[in-house]
Motif scaffolding. Structure first.
Motif, PDB file in Angstrom:
ATOM      1  N   ARG A   6      16.079   0.808   4.413  1.00 31.48           N
ATOM      2  CA  ARG A   6      16.401  -0.616   4.233  1.00 31.48           C
ATOM      3  C   ARG A   6      15.393  -1.191   3.248  1.00 31.48           C
ATOM      4  O   ARG A   6      14.248  -1.438   3.604  1.00 31.48           O
ATOM      5  CB  ARG A   6      16.355  -1.345   5.565  1.00 31.48           C
ATOM      6  CG  ARG A   6      17.185  -0.706   6.655  1.00 31.48           C
ATOM      7  CD  ARG A   6      18.523  -1.277   6.933  1.00 31.48           C
ATOM      8  NE  ARG A   6      18.496  -2.711   7.069  1.00 31.48           N
ATOM      9  CZ  ARG A   6      19.490  -3.485   6.660  1.00 31.48           C
ATOM     10  NH1 ARG A   6      20.554  -2.955   6.109  1.00 31.48           N
ATOM     11  NH2 ARG A   6      19.436  -4.779   6.814  1.00 31.48           N
ATOM     12  N   LEU A  61      23.369  -6.381  -8.589  1.00 32.74           N
ATOM     13  CA  LEU A  61      22.874  -6.755  -7.266  1.00 32.74           C
ATOM     14  C   LEU A  61      22.128  -8.071  -7.426  1.00 32.74           C
ATOM     15  O   LEU A  61      21.113  -8.132  -8.101  1.00 32.74           O
ATOM     16  CB  LEU A  61      21.945  -5.670  -6.706  1.00 32.74           C
ATOM     17  CG  LEU A  61      21.220  -5.974  -5.402  1.00 32.74           C
ATOM     18  CD1 LEU A  61      22.211  -6.295  -4.279  1.00 32.74           C
ATOM     19  CD2 LEU A  61      20.329  -4.808  -5.011  1.00 32.74           C
ATOM     20  N   ARG A  64      18.747 -11.641  -2.877  1.00 31.90           N
ATOM     21  CA  ARG A  64      19.008 -12.344  -1.622  1.00 31.90           C
ATOM     22  C   ARG A  64      17.852 -12.038  -0.677  1.00 31.90           C
ATOM     23  O   ARG A  64      16.977 -11.239  -0.995  1.00 31.90           O
ATOM     24  CB  ARG A  64      20.362 -11.954  -1.030  1.00 31.90           C
ATOM     25  CG  ARG A  64      20.457 -10.609  -0.334  1.00 31.90           C
ATOM     26  CD  ARG A  64      20.637  -9.432  -1.292  1.00 31.90           C
ATOM     27  NE  ARG A  64      20.744  -8.157  -0.604  1.00 31.90           N
ATOM     28  CZ  ARG A  64      21.866  -7.518  -0.396  1.00 31.90           C
ATOM     29  NH1 ARG A  64      23.009  -8.010  -0.823  1.00 31.90           N
ATOM     30  NH2 ARG A  64      21.863  -6.363   0.230  1.00 31.90           N
ATOM     31  N   HIS A  66      17.990 -10.641   2.424  1.00 32.62           N
ATOM     32  CA  HIS A  66      18.117  -9.491   3.315  1.00 32.62           C
ATOM     33  C   HIS A  66      18.122  -8.201   2.491  1.00 32.62           C
ATOM     34  O   HIS A  66      18.503  -8.198   1.317  1.00 32.62           O
ATOM     35  CB  HIS A  66      19.344  -9.611   4.228  1.00 32.62           C
ATOM     36  CG  HIS A  66      20.641  -9.677   3.509  1.00 32.62           C
ATOM     37  ND1 HIS A  66      21.139 -10.831   2.963  1.00 32.62           N
ATOM     38  CD2 HIS A  66      21.548  -8.712   3.245  1.00 32.62           C
ATOM     39  CE1 HIS A  66      22.301 -10.589   2.390  1.00 32.62           C
ATOM     40  NE2 HIS A  66      22.576  -9.320   2.546  1.00 32.62           N
ATOM     41  N   VAL A  68      18.763  -4.295   1.027  1.00 28.58           N
ATOM     42  CA  VAL A  68      19.901  -3.476   0.627  1.00 28.58           C
ATOM     43  C   VAL A  68      19.659  -2.079   1.206  1.00 28.58           C
ATOM     44  O   VAL A  68      18.524  -1.647   1.349  1.00 28.58           O
ATOM     45  CB  VAL A  68      20.047  -3.448  -0.914  1.00 28.58           C
ATOM     46  CG1 VAL A  68      18.898  -2.715  -1.597  1.00 28.58           C
ATOM     47  CG2 VAL A  68      21.376  -2.864  -1.334  1.00 28.58           C
ATOM     48  N   ASP A  69      20.736  -1.393   1.573  1.00 35.09           N
ATOM     49  CA  ASP A  69      20.604  -0.042   2.115  1.00 35.09           C
ATOM     50  C   ASP A  69      20.580   0.981   0.994  1.00 35.09           C
ATOM     51  O   ASP A  69      21.350   0.879   0.035  1.00 35.09           O
ATOM     52  CB  ASP A  69      21.774   0.296   3.047  1.00 35.09           C
ATOM     53  CG  ASP A  69      21.706  -0.427   4.371  1.00 35.09           C
ATOM     54  OD1 ASP A  69      20.610  -0.881   4.746  1.00 35.09           O
ATOM     55  OD2 ASP A  69      22.748  -0.543   5.036  1.00 35.09           O
ATOM     56  N   LYS A  89      23.536   0.392  -1.618  1.00 38.79           N
ATOM     57  CA  LYS A  89      24.812  -0.205  -1.223  1.00 38.79           C
ATOM     58  C   LYS A  89      24.683  -1.193  -0.084  1.00 38.79           C
ATOM     59  O   LYS A  89      23.675  -1.253   0.598  1.00 38.79           O
ATOM     60  CB  LYS A  89      25.773   0.904  -0.830  1.00 38.79           C
ATOM     61  CG  LYS A  89      25.280   1.731   0.353  1.00 38.79           C
ATOM     62  CD  LYS A  89      26.085   2.985   0.552  1.00 38.79           C
ATOM     63  CE  LYS A  89      27.146   2.809   1.582  1.00 38.79           C
ATOM     64  NZ  LYS A  89      27.938   3.972   1.871  1.00 38.79           N
ATOM     65  N   ASP A  90      25.750  -1.938   0.098  1.00 38.71           N
ATOM     66  CA  ASP A  90      26.015  -2.774   1.267  1.00 38.71           C
ATOM     67  C   ASP A  90      27.359  -2.307   1.808  1.00 38.71           C
ATOM     68  O   ASP A  90      28.375  -2.426   1.114  1.00 38.71           O
ATOM     69  CB  ASP A  90      26.144  -4.257   0.895  1.00 38.71           C
ATOM     70  CG  ASP A  90      24.833  -4.879   0.491  1.00 38.71           C
ATOM     71  OD1 ASP A  90      23.803  -4.567   1.100  1.00 38.71           O
ATOM     72  OD2 ASP A  90      24.851  -5.702  -0.450  1.00 38.71           O
ATOM     73  N   ASP A  91      27.386  -1.761   2.999  1.00 35.01           N
ATOM     74  CA  ASP A  91      28.616  -1.240   3.591  1.00 35.01           C
ATOM     75  C   ASP A  91      29.370  -0.391   2.571  1.00 35.01           C
ATOM     76  O   ASP A  91      28.889   0.660   2.186  1.00 35.01           O
ATOM     77  CB  ASP A  91      29.480  -2.371   4.147  1.00 35.01           C
ATOM     78  CG  ASP A  91      28.762  -3.129   5.259  1.00 35.01           C
ATOM     79  OD1 ASP A  91      28.094  -2.469   6.085  1.00 35.01           O
ATOM     80  OD2 ASP A  91      28.854  -4.365   5.288  1.00 35.01           O
ATOM     81  N   TYR A  95      26.170  -0.393  -5.506  1.00 31.42           N
ATOM     82  CA  TYR A  95      25.547  -0.963  -6.700  1.00 31.42           C
ATOM     83  C   TYR A  95      25.084   0.130  -7.661  1.00 31.42           C
ATOM     84  O   TYR A  95      25.194  -0.007  -8.871  1.00 31.42           O
ATOM     85  CB  TYR A  95      24.354  -1.841  -6.325  1.00 31.42           C
ATOM     86  CG  TYR A  95      24.720  -2.961  -5.389  1.00 31.42           C
ATOM     87  CD1 TYR A  95      25.395  -4.080  -5.859  1.00 31.42           C
ATOM     88  CD2 TYR A  95      24.415  -2.895  -4.037  1.00 31.42           C
ATOM     89  CE1 TYR A  95      25.756  -5.104  -5.003  1.00 31.42           C
ATOM     90  CE2 TYR A  95      24.774  -3.917  -3.169  1.00 31.42           C
ATOM     91  CZ  TYR A  95      25.443  -5.018  -3.655  1.00 31.42           C
ATOM     92  OH  TYR A  95      25.804  -6.028  -2.797  1.00 31.42           O
TER      93      TYR A  95
END
Length: 142
Positions: A6, A61, A64, A66, A68-69, A89-91, A95
């Protein structure tokens, strides 16, 4: 199996357009790689160096608050190198897709070295065999 890191985003990661600068992604990959390789229970304390990076930028991207994974897994293990593959990525939104060739290195002797059997075993746990098996099943079914 895949390792997930994360990765926090920082204000300094942004460029003049308000999105994460492409060059910053190399640092994100480094953070994920260090989180993966240098854990107390399994690590590469003998050392390693990066021999090659390949990065495919898929979309911007935007900064923000929070993280990013970054998912990473091993796609190739050789006698004296291995390849780490990543998705930032996010879910289901990717990116960046990237890969890094890592070479184990003996810093005392100042030369590359072979992977130890313990390192090979550890890396083998993170090969994406499940995806390969699914792809083969799909090819057979087609």
């Amino acid at each position: 199996m895949r390792h997930i890191y994360r990765c926090p985003l920082r204000w300094s990661d942004m460029d003049a357009y308000g999105h994460v600068n492409n060059a910053v992604f190399v640092r994100y990959l480094e953070e994920a790689r260090i989180d993966f390789l240098f854990r107390p229970e399994k690590d590469f304390q003998q050392g390693s160096v990066v021999a090659r990076h390949e990065i495919d930028y898929k979309r911007q991207l935007v900064h923000r608050h929070h993280p990013v994974d970054i998912e990473l897994w091993i796609t190739q293990i050789k006698a004296a190198s291995f390849t780490i593959t990543y998705e930032v990525k996010d879910d289901d939104l990717v990116y960046v897709r990237a890969s890094t060739v890592v070479v184990p290195f003996d810093f005392e002797a100042q030369r590359p070295r072979r992977l130890t059997s313990e390192e090979r075993e550890f890396l083998g746990e993170y090969t994406d065999d499940a995806a390969d098996a699914d792809a083969k099943r799909g090819a057979v079914a087609a």
